[in-house]
Design a protein around this motif. Structure first.
Motif, PDB file in Angstrom:
ATOM      1  N   THR A  33       0.827  -1.196   0.000  1.00  0.00           N
ATOM      2  CA  THR A  33       0.000   0.000   0.000  1.00  0.00           C
ATOM      3  C   THR A  33       0.871   1.260   0.000  1.00  0.00           C
ATOM      4  O   THR A  33       1.897   1.318   0.668  1.00  0.00           O
ATOM      5  N   ASN A  34       0.458   2.236  -0.775  1.00  0.00           N
ATOM      6  CA  ASN A  34       1.088   3.551  -0.752  1.00  0.00           C
ATOM      7  C   ASN A  34       0.164   4.479   0.010  1.00  0.00           C
ATOM      8  O   ASN A  34      -1.038   4.266   0.053  1.00  0.00           O
ATOM      9  N   GLY A  35       0.705   5.496   0.579  1.00  0.00           N
ATOM     10  CA  GLY A  35      -0.166   6.418   1.284  1.00  0.00           C
ATOM     11  C   GLY A  35       0.524   7.722   1.580  1.00  0.00           C
ATOM     12  O   GLY A  35       1.750   7.835   1.532  1.00  0.00           O
ATOM     13  N   HIS A  36      -0.281   8.699   1.847  1.00  0.00           N
ATOM     14  CA  HIS A  36       0.213   9.970   2.348  1.00  0.00           C
ATOM     15  C   HIS A  36      -0.884  10.582   3.212  1.00  0.00           C
ATOM     16  O   HIS A  36      -2.058  10.280   3.046  1.00  0.00           O
ATOM     17  N   ILE A  37      -0.463  11.380   4.159  1.00  0.00           N
ATOM     18  CA  ILE A  37      -1.418  12.050   5.029  1.00  0.00           C
ATOM     19  C   ILE A  37      -1.137  13.543   4.989  1.00  0.00           C
ATOM     20  O   ILE A  37      -0.017  13.985   4.721  1.00  0.00           O
ATOM     21  N   LYS A  38      -2.184  14.288   5.240  1.00  0.00           N
ATOM     22  CA  LYS A  38      -2.087  15.741   5.320  1.00  0.00           C
ATOM     23  C   LYS A  38      -2.835  16.146   6.581  1.00  0.00           C
ATOM     24  O   LYS A  38      -3.968  15.742   6.784  1.00  0.00           O
ATOM     25  N   TYR A  39      -2.166  16.893   7.457  1.00  0.00           N
ATOM     26  CA  TYR A  39      -2.826  17.338   8.679  1.00  0.00           C
ATOM     27  C   TYR A  39      -2.462  18.781   8.974  1.00  0.00           C
ATOM     28  O   TYR A  39      -1.427  19.283   8.538  1.00  0.00           O
ATOM     29  N   THR A  40      -3.350  19.451   9.700  1.00  0.00           N
ATOM     30  CA  THR A  40      -3.152  20.859  10.045  1.00  0.00           C
ATOM     31  C   THR A  40      -3.046  20.979  11.559  1.00  0.00           C
ATOM     32  O   THR A  40      -3.884  20.460  12.293  1.00  0.00           O
ATOM     33  N   GLU A  41      -1.993  21.654  11.996  1.00  0.00           N
ATOM     34  CA  GLU A  41      -1.772  21.867  13.416  1.00  0.00           C
ATOM     35  C   GLU A  41      -1.295  23.299  13.610  1.00  0.00           C
ATOM     36  O   GLU A  41      -0.334  23.729  12.958  1.00  0.00           O
ATOM     37  N   ASN A  42      -1.974  24.052  14.470  1.00  0.00           N
ATOM     38  CA  ASN A  42      -1.663  25.465  14.721  1.00  0.00           C
ATOM     39  C   ASN A  42      -1.634  26.279  13.434  1.00  0.00           C
ATOM     40  O   ASN A  42      -0.758  27.125  13.237  1.00  0.00           O
ATOM     41  N   VAL A  44      -0.806  25.370  10.477  1.00  0.00           N
ATOM     42  CA  VAL A  44       0.206  24.930   9.504  1.00  0.00           C
ATOM     43  C   VAL A  44      -0.179  23.548   8.983  1.00  0.00           C
ATOM     44  O   VAL A  44      -0.394  22.625   9.763  1.00  0.00           O
ATOM     45  N   THR A  45      -0.270  23.420   7.650  1.00  0.00           N
ATOM     46  CA  THR A  45      -0.610  22.135   7.038  1.00  0.00           C
ATOM     47  C   THR A  45       0.673  21.397   6.672  1.00  0.00           C
ATOM     48  O   THR A  45       1.568  21.966   6.041  1.00  0.00           O
ATOM     49  N   THR A  46       0.744  20.150   7.095  1.00  0.00           N
ATOM     50  CA  THR A  46       1.916  19.306   6.841  1.00  0.00           C
ATOM     51  C   THR A  46       1.466  18.059   6.089  1.00  0.00           C
ATOM     52  O   THR A  46       0.422  17.498   6.375  1.00  0.00           O
ATOM     53  N   GLY A  80       0.704  -6.211   8.594  1.00  0.00           N
ATOM     54  CA  GLY A  80       1.356  -5.175   9.392  1.00  0.00           C
ATOM     55  C   GLY A  80       0.625  -3.866   9.180  1.00  0.00           C
ATOM     56  O   GLY A  80      -0.471  -3.827   8.633  1.00  0.00           O
ATOM     57  N   SER A  81       1.234  -2.794   9.603  1.00  0.00           N
ATOM     58  CA  SER A  81       0.615  -1.480   9.506  1.00  0.00           C
ATOM     59  C   SER A  81       1.368  -0.604   8.524  1.00  0.00           C
ATOM     60  O   SER A  81       2.563  -0.755   8.330  1.00  0.00           O
ATOM     61  N   THR A  82       0.641   0.322   7.904  1.00  0.00           N
ATOM     62  CA  THR A  82       1.273   1.383   7.128  1.00  0.00           C
ATOM     63  C   THR A  82       1.561   2.492   8.117  1.00  0.00           C
ATOM     64  O   THR A  82       0.664   2.944   8.835  1.00  0.00           O
ATOM     65  N   SER A  83       2.825   2.926   8.195  1.00  0.00           N
ATOM     66  CA  SER A  83       3.243   3.878   9.222  1.00  0.00           C
ATOM     67  C   SER A  83       3.629   5.220   8.621  1.00  0.00           C
ATOM     68  O   SER A  83       4.196   5.285   7.527  1.00  0.00           O
ATOM     69  N   PHE A  84       3.333   6.284   9.366  1.00  0.00           N
ATOM     70  CA  PHE A  84       3.647   7.652   8.965  1.00  0.00           C
ATOM     71  C   PHE A  84       4.309   8.359  10.140  1.00  0.00           C
ATOM     72  O   PHE A  84       3.804   8.304  11.258  1.00  0.00           O
ATOM     73  N   ASP A  85       5.435   9.046   9.887  1.00  0.00           N
ATOM     74  CA  ASP A  85       6.062   9.872  10.918  1.00  0.00           C
ATOM     75  C   ASP A  85       5.307  11.190  10.989  1.00  0.00           C
ATOM     76  O   ASP A  85       5.039  11.827   9.968  1.00  0.00           O
ATOM     77  N   LEU A  86       4.964  11.595  12.206  1.00  0.00           N
ATOM     78  CA  LEU A  86       4.294  12.873  12.427  1.00  0.00           C
ATOM     79  C   LEU A  86       5.329  13.844  12.981  1.00  0.00           C
ATOM     80  O   LEU A  86       6.480  13.816  12.549  1.00  0.00           O
TER      81      LEU A  86
END
Length: 192
Positions: A33-42, A44-46, A80-86
């Motif tokens: 699996t491929n993946g990407h995440i987008k999140y906003t904190e304070n 700022v979108t990362t 297993g899991s798909t992992s993302f560094d935050l």
């Protein structure tokens, strides 16, 4: 839904011991699996790409009601899991499982080749865990919806076939996180 699928598998396995004719089992595997995440904190979108990919695989069993129609149950999961560094020190792990019960129609093109389609109901589960200091508790979401599949099968021997299929189930969403569950799968089917 899980109880229904588990009961169907137990019934399929128990019945096959008593009378195996018409039953089949199989397994399949998909690309990682491929993946990407987008999140906003304070404000700022990362955006982050995965740091570890999972390899989805599945198991299925069915009974041929006629030369054209069958009833099939299946389960697929990630190895297993798909992992993302935050942010530094935190990591998100996501895992998707799907169980389905479907009618399968088969159309023979020749002695060796056939096309098939499946339609039924599937239940997906998305489990998410964040690791790190003071990380929130893990969460999961379940969704029941339509399960569809189309594919082609090649008969290697009288009772063994290779198959390639595209499976579709509803997306799983939770707090802006979306897991798409469509996949291509290469598998093998054993008839009894």
């Amino acid at each position: 839904m899980k109880k229904i699928i588990c009961t169907a598998f137990v019934a399929l396995a128990a019945s096959s011991l008593a009378h195996a004719e018409g039953w089949y089992v199989g397994a399949n595997i998909s690309p990682q699996t491929n993946g990407h995440i987008k999140y906003t904190e304070n404000g700022v979108t990362t955006e982050r790409n995965e740091v570890k990919k999972a390899t989805p695989f599945g198991l299925f069993a069915g009974y041929d009601l006629s030369p054209v129609w069958a009833l099939e149950a299946g389960y697929r999961t990630d190895s297993g899991s798909t992992s993302f560094d935050l942010n530094p020190g935190y990591q998100l792990k996501a895992r998707v499982n799907t169980a389905y019960l479907a009618a399968r129609g088969t159309w023979k093109l020749s002695e060796d080749w056939s096309l098939f389609g499946k339609a039924g109901v599937g239940q997906g589960r998305l489990k998410m865990d964040i690791s790190g200091k003071n990380a929130p508790a893990g969460e999961s979401v379940n969704k029941t919806g339509l399960y569809l599949s189309v594919g082609a099968s090649y008969l290697l021997t009288k009772d063994v076939a290779l198959q390639l299929e595209l499976e579709h189930t509803n997306k799983l969403e939770h707090d802006g996180f979306t897991a798409k569950t469509d996949r291509f799968a290469l598998g093998v089917r054993f008839d009894f």
